[in-house]
Design a protein around this motif. Structure first.
Motif, short mmCIF file in Angstrom:
data_model
loop_
_atom_site.label_atom_id
_atom_site.label_comp_id
_atom_site.label_asym_id
_atom_site.label_seq_id
_atom_site.Cartn_x
_atom_site.Cartn_y
_atom_site.Cartn_z
N LEU A 64 0.84 -1.19 0.00
CA LEU A 64 0.00 0.00 0.00
C LEU A 64 0.87 1.24 0.00
O LEU A 64 2.00 1.21 0.48
CB LEU A 64 -0.89 0.01 1.25
N PRO A 68 -2.41 5.30 2.71
CA PRO A 68 -3.49 4.75 1.88
C PRO A 68 -4.83 5.40 2.18
O PRO A 68 -5.09 5.86 3.30
CB PRO A 68 -3.50 3.27 2.28
N MET A 70 -9.01 5.18 2.54
CA MET A 70 -9.89 4.21 3.20
C MET A 70 -10.33 3.14 2.21
O MET A 70 -10.40 1.96 2.57
CB MET A 70 -11.10 4.93 3.80
N GLN A 72 -8.57 1.98 -0.31
CA GLN A 72 -7.44 1.08 -0.48
C GLN A 72 -7.32 0.12 0.70
O GLN A 72 -7.05 -1.07 0.53
CB GLN A 72 -6.14 1.87 -0.65
N LEU A 73 -7.53 0.64 1.91
CA LEU A 73 -7.47 -0.21 3.10
C LEU A 73 -8.59 -1.26 3.08
O LEU A 73 -8.37 -2.42 3.43
CB LEU A 73 -7.56 0.63 4.37
N ASP A 74 -9.79 -0.84 2.70
CA ASP A 74 -10.92 -1.79 2.62
C ASP A 74 -10.65 -2.88 1.58
O ASP A 74 -10.91 -4.05 1.82
CB ASP A 74 -12.22 -1.05 2.28
N ARG A 76 -7.73 -3.93 0.54
CA ARG A 76 -6.66 -4.79 1.05
C ARG A 76 -7.22 -5.76 2.09
O ARG A 76 -6.87 -6.94 2.11
CB ARG A 76 -5.54 -3.95 1.65
N THR A 77 -8.08 -5.30 2.96
CA THR A 77 -8.68 -6.16 3.98
C THR A 77 -9.48 -7.28 3.34
O THR A 77 -9.36 -8.45 3.73
CB THR A 77 -9.58 -5.34 4.93
#
Length: 146
Positions: A64, A68, A70, A72-74, A76-77
Motif C-alpha cells: 500500500l 493509503p 480508506m 485502499q485499506l478496505d 486490502r482487507t
C-alpha cells in the motif's frame, strides 16, 4: 522481503547467546537441538509468522502507499480475508506439537542433523502423521537408496 529479514533477525537474536561475531549460524538439526524448549517455541513462532506474512504478501501483491485511502485499506482487507485461509496460520497443531514433531525428526533420524529446520516445518505444522515420512524421504535422497 521484509518478512524474511524479520525472520532472520529474530532467529539471529535467538541464537546470540551462544554465537560470536565470527561464527556462522546454520539453522539445522545441531542448532535446533542446542536450543531450550522455550527457544524452540520462539523459533516455531518466528517461522509461522514469517511464512504466513510472506505468503500473504505474495498473494496480495504490491504494498500500500505510505498514506493509503480508506478505499485502499478496505480493498486490502477483503483481499487478505480471501487468502488468509491458505496461510500456515491455519495449522491445526499447537506450537508445542510442532516443536515436538521437529525434535522427533532429528532424534529419530540423527543422520539428518545437517538438514535445515525449515525442511521439517511444513510436515510438523500440517501433516497428520508428523515428519516421519519426510524424514525417511530425506534419508533415501541423501543415502542414495530407494
Amino acid at each position: 522481503m521484509k518478512t524474511l529479514s524479520l525472520l532472520i533477525i529474530m532467529l539471529t537474536v535467538l541464537t546470540c547467546r551462544s554465537a560470536t561475531a565470527t561464527e556462522r549460524i546454520i539453522f539445522d538439526g545441531a542448532w535446533w537441538q542446542s536450543l531450550t524448549h522455550d527457544e524452540q517455541l520462539i523459533a516455531v513462532q518466528g517461522m509461522l509468522s514469517g511464512y504466513s506474512a510472506g505468503f500473504l504478501d505474495g498473494a496480495v501483491g504490491e504494498e500500500l502507499p505510505r498514506k493509503p485511502t480508506m478505499a485502499q485499506l478496505d480493498a486490502r482487507t477483503r483481499q487478505l480475508d480471501r487468502v488468509a485461509k491458505y496461510a500456515y496460520a491455519e495449522s491445526p497443531y499447537s506450537f508445542g506439537t510442532i516443536v515436538d514433531r521437529i525434535s522427533a525428526a532429528y532424534r529419530d533420524h540423527p543422520a539428518l542433523e545437517k538438514i535445515r529446520v525449515e525442511n521439517f516445518y511444513d510436515c510438523a505444522a500440517t501433516s497428520v502423521d508428523g515428519c516421519e515420512a519426510t524424514a525417511r524421504e530425506f534419508e533415501q535422497r541423501y543415502s542414495g537408496t530407494k
